[in-house]
Scaffold this motif. Structure first.
Motif, mmCIF file in Angstrom:
data_model
loop_
_atom_site.group_PDB
_atom_site.id
_atom_site.type_symbol
_atom_site.label_atom_id
_atom_site.label_comp_id
_atom_site.label_asym_id
_atom_site.label_seq_id
_atom_site.Cartn_x
_atom_site.Cartn_y
_atom_site.Cartn_z
ATOM 1 N N HIS A 63 0.858 -1.188 0.000
ATOM 2 C CA HIS A 63 0.000 0.000 0.000
ATOM 3 C C HIS A 63 0.891 1.233 0.000
ATOM 4 O O HIS A 63 2.107 1.143 0.114
ATOM 5 C CB HIS A 63 -0.916 -0.011 1.220
ATOM 6 N N TYR A 64 0.258 2.395 -0.114
ATOM 7 C CA TYR A 64 0.988 3.666 -0.161
ATOM 8 C C TYR A 64 2.023 3.629 -1.297
ATOM 9 O O TYR A 64 1.721 3.212 -2.400
ATOM 10 C CB TYR A 64 1.631 3.965 1.190
ATOM 11 N N LEU B 196 -2.738 0.146 -8.710
ATOM 12 C CA LEU B 196 -3.923 0.100 -7.862
ATOM 13 C C LEU B 196 -3.621 0.820 -6.552
ATOM 14 O O LEU B 196 -2.475 1.119 -6.241
ATOM 15 C CB LEU B 196 -4.301 -1.350 -7.576
ATOM 16 N N SER B 197 -4.664 1.080 -5.782
ATOM 17 C CA SER B 197 -4.470 1.740 -4.483
ATOM 18 C C SER B 197 -3.738 0.843 -3.496
ATOM 19 O O SER B 197 -3.108 1.325 -2.557
ATOM 20 C CB SER B 197 -5.824 2.160 -3.901
ATOM 21 N N GLY B 198 -3.846 -0.446 -3.686
ATOM 22 C CA GLY B 198 -3.171 -1.392 -2.804
ATOM 23 C C GLY B 198 -3.176 -2.771 -3.416
ATOM 24 O O GLY B 198 -3.744 -3.000 -4.495
#
Length: 245
Positions: A111-112, A134-136
């Motif tokens: 993530h991040y 993707l976001s995560g």
């Protein structure tokens, strides 16, 4: 098969894992999935899992100490740790087949801006589901679980189904038809109604080759064609030339 998933958002998996094939596999004891919240392994009162990157830059980085505590909590001998990341090798069916042979998978959802590079020493394999961000890693982990689950013996009602799907033999799957026999003036191909199994097999193989040639010619690069496939390709190309004339 046992699958442990390390994630910051375990609630995201509730719907997908409680429906369809994955749900049935779990109910029948063929698949054991456990979700682990990475925040539970942060020792400070705020459960901080990320921090600013050394050297500056945008975004945050997941902390090495937190991630390693989470990994060590679930890892056991024989476990295969996969980190879902845009920088990983692209997930293809041959990779899915290999992963399905493992008895224990650990999926780490990034993530991040990603994870502290020092955690990569713990990773056995880095995978991506496509060339986009993707976001995560949660959605990517769902894709991996779904693809792998289909290959676990006993999961599908018809064991030959997975063997004949697209990419199973490096080709796209042939077209399918079901009732009604006539729909909007279009008929089911007569060969499928003939009951002649060898003719049906050859028809399907030829259509698989044709679809792959038209839609995904890259899959044919470097492929070793047997004599039957070479003959079918010649027929496809000859028919195509006649249609152009």
């Amino acid at each position: 098969m046992k699958i442990d998933i390390l994630t910051l958002f375990p609630a995201m998996f509730a719907g997908p894992f409680e429906e369809s094939i994955i749900s049935r596999a779990r109910q029948r004891g063929l698949l054991d999935i456990k979700l682990w919240n990475i925040r539970d392994y942060a020792l400070d009162k705020h459960q901080q899992v990320d921090d600013y990157p050394y050297g500056g830059g945008a975004g945050m980085v997941m902390k090495a100490d937190v991630l390693c505590r989470a990994i060590n909590a679930v890892r056991c001998p024989g476990a295969h740790l996969v980190y879902l990341s845009p920088q990983g090798s692209r997930l293809v069916q041959s990779t899915v087949v290999r992963l399905a042979e493992k008895s224990h998978l650990i999926l780490l959802c990034g993530h991040y801006e990603g994870i502290d590079e020092r955690v990569m020493n713990e990773v056995d394999e880095e995978l991506s589901i496509g060339d986009y961000v993707l976001s995560g890693g949660e959605l990517a982990a769902m894709v991996v679980v779904d693809a792998v689950t289909r290959l676990i013996p006993g999961v599908l009602g018809d064991e030959t189904s997975a063997q004949e799907e697209s990419f199973a033999e490096g080709l796209l799957e042939y077209p399918h038809y079901t009732r009604p026999k006539t729909f909007q003036g279009r008929e089911v191909p007569e060969v499928l109604l003939s009951g002649h199994h060898e003719n049906i097999r050859r028809w399907r193989k030829k259509l698989s080759l044709e679809r792959t040639l038209v839609k995904r010619p890259d899959l044919l690069l470097g492929r070793h064609f047997d004599q039957e496939e070479r003959q079918m390709l010649e027929e496809i190309l000859f028919e195509g030339e006649n249609q152009v004339k």
